[in-house]
Enzyme design. Structure first.
Site, PDB file in Angstrom:
ATOM      1  N   ALA A   8      -0.016  -5.312  15.033  1.00 47.71           N
ATOM      2  CA  ALA A   8       1.021  -5.045  14.030  1.00 47.71           C
ATOM      3  C   ALA A   8       0.849  -3.655  13.446  1.00 47.71           C
ATOM      4  O   ALA A   8      -0.257  -3.110  13.404  1.00 47.71           O
ATOM      5  CB  ALA A   8       0.958  -6.086  12.902  1.00 47.71           C
ATOM      6  N   THR A  40       0.774  -2.110  10.134  1.00 52.75           N
ATOM      7  CA  THR A  40       0.586  -2.642   8.781  1.00 52.75           C
ATOM      8  C   THR A  40       0.515  -1.572   7.698  1.00 52.75           C
ATOM      9  O   THR A  40       0.326  -1.908   6.530  1.00 52.75           O
ATOM     10  CB  THR A  40      -0.693  -3.492   8.729  1.00 52.75           C
ATOM     11  OG1 THR A  40      -1.809  -2.688   9.132  1.00 52.75           O
ATOM     12  CG2 THR A  40      -0.586  -4.699   9.656  1.00 52.75           C
ATOM     13  N   ASP A  58       5.286 -11.850   4.081  1.00 48.07           N
ATOM     14  CA  ASP A  58       6.054 -12.237   2.903  1.00 48.07           C
ATOM     15  C   ASP A  58       7.100 -11.188   2.547  1.00 48.07           C
ATOM     16  O   ASP A  58       8.083 -11.487   1.866  1.00 48.07           O
ATOM     17  CB  ASP A  58       5.118 -12.434   1.712  1.00 48.07           C
ATOM     18  CG  ASP A  58       4.325 -11.168   1.383  1.00 48.07           C
ATOM     19  OD1 ASP A  58       3.559 -10.722   2.260  1.00 48.07           O
ATOM     20  OD2 ASP A  58       4.463 -10.630   0.273  1.00 48.07           O
ATOM     21  N   TYR A 104       9.029  -1.204   6.759  1.00 49.54           N
ATOM     22  CA  TYR A 104       8.027  -2.167   7.216  1.00 49.54           C
ATOM     23  C   TYR A 104       8.614  -3.573   7.206  1.00 49.54           C
ATOM     24  O   TYR A 104       8.530  -4.307   8.210  1.00 49.54           O
ATOM     25  CB  TYR A 104       6.781  -2.114   6.334  1.00 49.54           C
ATOM     26  CG  TYR A 104       5.851  -3.291   6.536  1.00 49.54           C
ATOM     27  CD1 TYR A 104       5.014  -3.342   7.646  1.00 49.54           C
ATOM     28  CD2 TYR A 104       5.827  -4.351   5.628  1.00 49.54           C
ATOM     29  CE1 TYR A 104       4.169  -4.427   7.848  1.00 49.54           C
ATOM     30  CE2 TYR A 104       4.991  -5.433   5.820  1.00 49.54           C
ATOM     31  CZ  TYR A 104       4.157  -5.467   6.927  1.00 49.54           C
ATOM     32  OH  TYR A 104       3.335  -6.552   7.123  1.00 49.54           O
ATOM     33  N   TRP A 159      -0.800 -10.777   1.558  1.00 47.26           N
ATOM     34  CA  TRP A 159      -1.994 -10.191   0.938  1.00 47.26           C
ATOM     35  C   TRP A 159      -3.258 -10.447   1.770  1.00 47.26           C
ATOM     36  O   TRP A 159      -4.268 -10.937   1.267  1.00 47.26           O
ATOM     37  CB  TRP A 159      -2.189 -10.743  -0.472  1.00 47.26           C
ATOM     38  CG  TRP A 159      -1.091 -10.518  -1.436  1.00 47.26           C
ATOM     39  CD1 TRP A 159       0.206 -10.186  -1.167  1.00 47.26           C
ATOM     40  CD2 TRP A 159      -1.165 -10.638  -2.867  1.00 47.26           C
ATOM     41  NE1 TRP A 159       0.934 -10.097  -2.323  1.00 47.26           N
ATOM     42  CE2 TRP A 159       0.123 -10.372  -3.385  1.00 47.26           C
ATOM     43  CE3 TRP A 159      -2.192 -10.957  -3.757  1.00 47.26           C
ATOM     44  CZ2 TRP A 159       0.405 -10.401  -4.748  1.00 47.26           C
ATOM     45  CZ3 TRP A 159      -1.913 -10.993  -5.107  1.00 47.26           C
ATOM     46  CH2 TRP A 159      -0.628 -10.710  -5.600  1.00 47.26           C
TER      47      TRP A 159
END
Length: 289
Positions: free
Chosen positions: A56, A58, A98, A121, A146
């Site tokens: 990913a 990130t 999320d 993102y 998180w």
């Protein structure tokens, strides 16, 4: 397993010994760049039953100025994997965020809630979810929040580093956002529960109900209180000033509400995640060890 050198990938590697009935193959970006379709075709050589994608992009803020690579890694790569899995009858496991919700602030978010991604993102992560749902026949998308680990760079390790700079006479002083609400997720829990789901259904992977599932540690906190808990458990002398997000501007807007409903995970996949405080203690001990 793809993205083997990231936080989550390294947790899978750590847990390999606990699941001796599985045959793991760990591939980092050098071994398999998921943005290149020809690389995905080479996965046939491993004859996989399951592909777990931990690869990913990130770097949330950096993505705002790097749309091309963010989209390639978070959206195009998952599309390639979904198409491969459909053609080769593999289960695809993928991790989302999320950030794709960012729409509701008065109750835990459900998988069926509207998605209103804010920032590049978030948009690329949502597009990856949509591609997988469109092209894969059998898939699990876990939306989490998180994420931290004893491996790699993350909030917990940053706090530990900063906390070491303080003393009783001169405690470290930090301003930390307190109006973003969510649940910290220990990457080892994510990896372990994923493998548990597979193990529980290894006799018939087709019986696993495909879909999107929220997966994070239970409980609720904010970044300032999360930091306070870290310092409390480590007996570090740090003074924290809780501030609103507007006093800590970032290129990418963070969701103010990341609390996720996990009823679907618990009822359909028989998984109950540990509480974040319990998992934080385990991670901190792992860092010490």
């Amino acid at each position: 397993m793809l993205g083997a050198n990231g936080q989550l990938g390294r947790e899978f590697h750590f847990l390999e010994k606990n699941f001796s009935n599985f045959k793991f193959t760990f591939l980092d970006r050098i071994a398999c760049d998921i943005t290149v379709s020809e690389n995905i075709d080479d996965l046939k050589n491993f004859e996989p039953n399951i592909i777990i994608n931990c690869a990913a992009y990130t770097a949330v803020d950096q993505a705002e100025d790097d749309e091309k690579n963010s989209f390639l890694i978070n959206a195009v790569g998952p599309r390639h994997l979904a198409q491969f899995c459909a053609a080769n009858k593999c289960l695809l496991v993928h991790y989302s965020s999320d950030y794709v919700y960012d729409s509701i602030t008065d109750r835990p978010l459900k998988e069926t809630d509207d998605t209103t991604p804010n920032g590049l993102y978030a948009k690329t992560k949502l597009q990856g979810d949509l591609f997988i749902a469109e092209y894969a026949d059998q898939y699990l998308i876990f939306r989490t929040s998180w994420v931290y680990s004893s491996f790699g760079n993350n909030f917990v390790k940053t706090m530990l580093k900063l906390g070491k700079e303080g003393t009783v006479e001169n405690p470290k002083k930090l301003n930390i956002v307190s109006d973003q609400i969510g649940a910290p997720s220990y990457a080892r829990d994510l990896a372990f529960q994923t493998l548990k789901i597979i193990q529980n259904n290894c006799h018939d992977l087709n019986a696993i109900p495909s879909g999107i599932y929220n997966m994070c540690n239970r409980g609720q906190t904010n970044w300032a209180d999360f930091a306070k808990k870290i310092f409390s458990l480590k007996n570090m002398e740090v003074e924290i000033k809780a501030i609103p997000s507007e006093e800590y501007p970032t290129p990418a807007k963070r969701p103010l509400w990341s609390m996720m409903n996990m009823n679907k995970l618990e009822t359909q996949l028989s998984i109950k995640m540990p509480h974040w405080e319990e998992s934080l203690e385990k991670c901190l001990q792992e860092i010490v060890d």
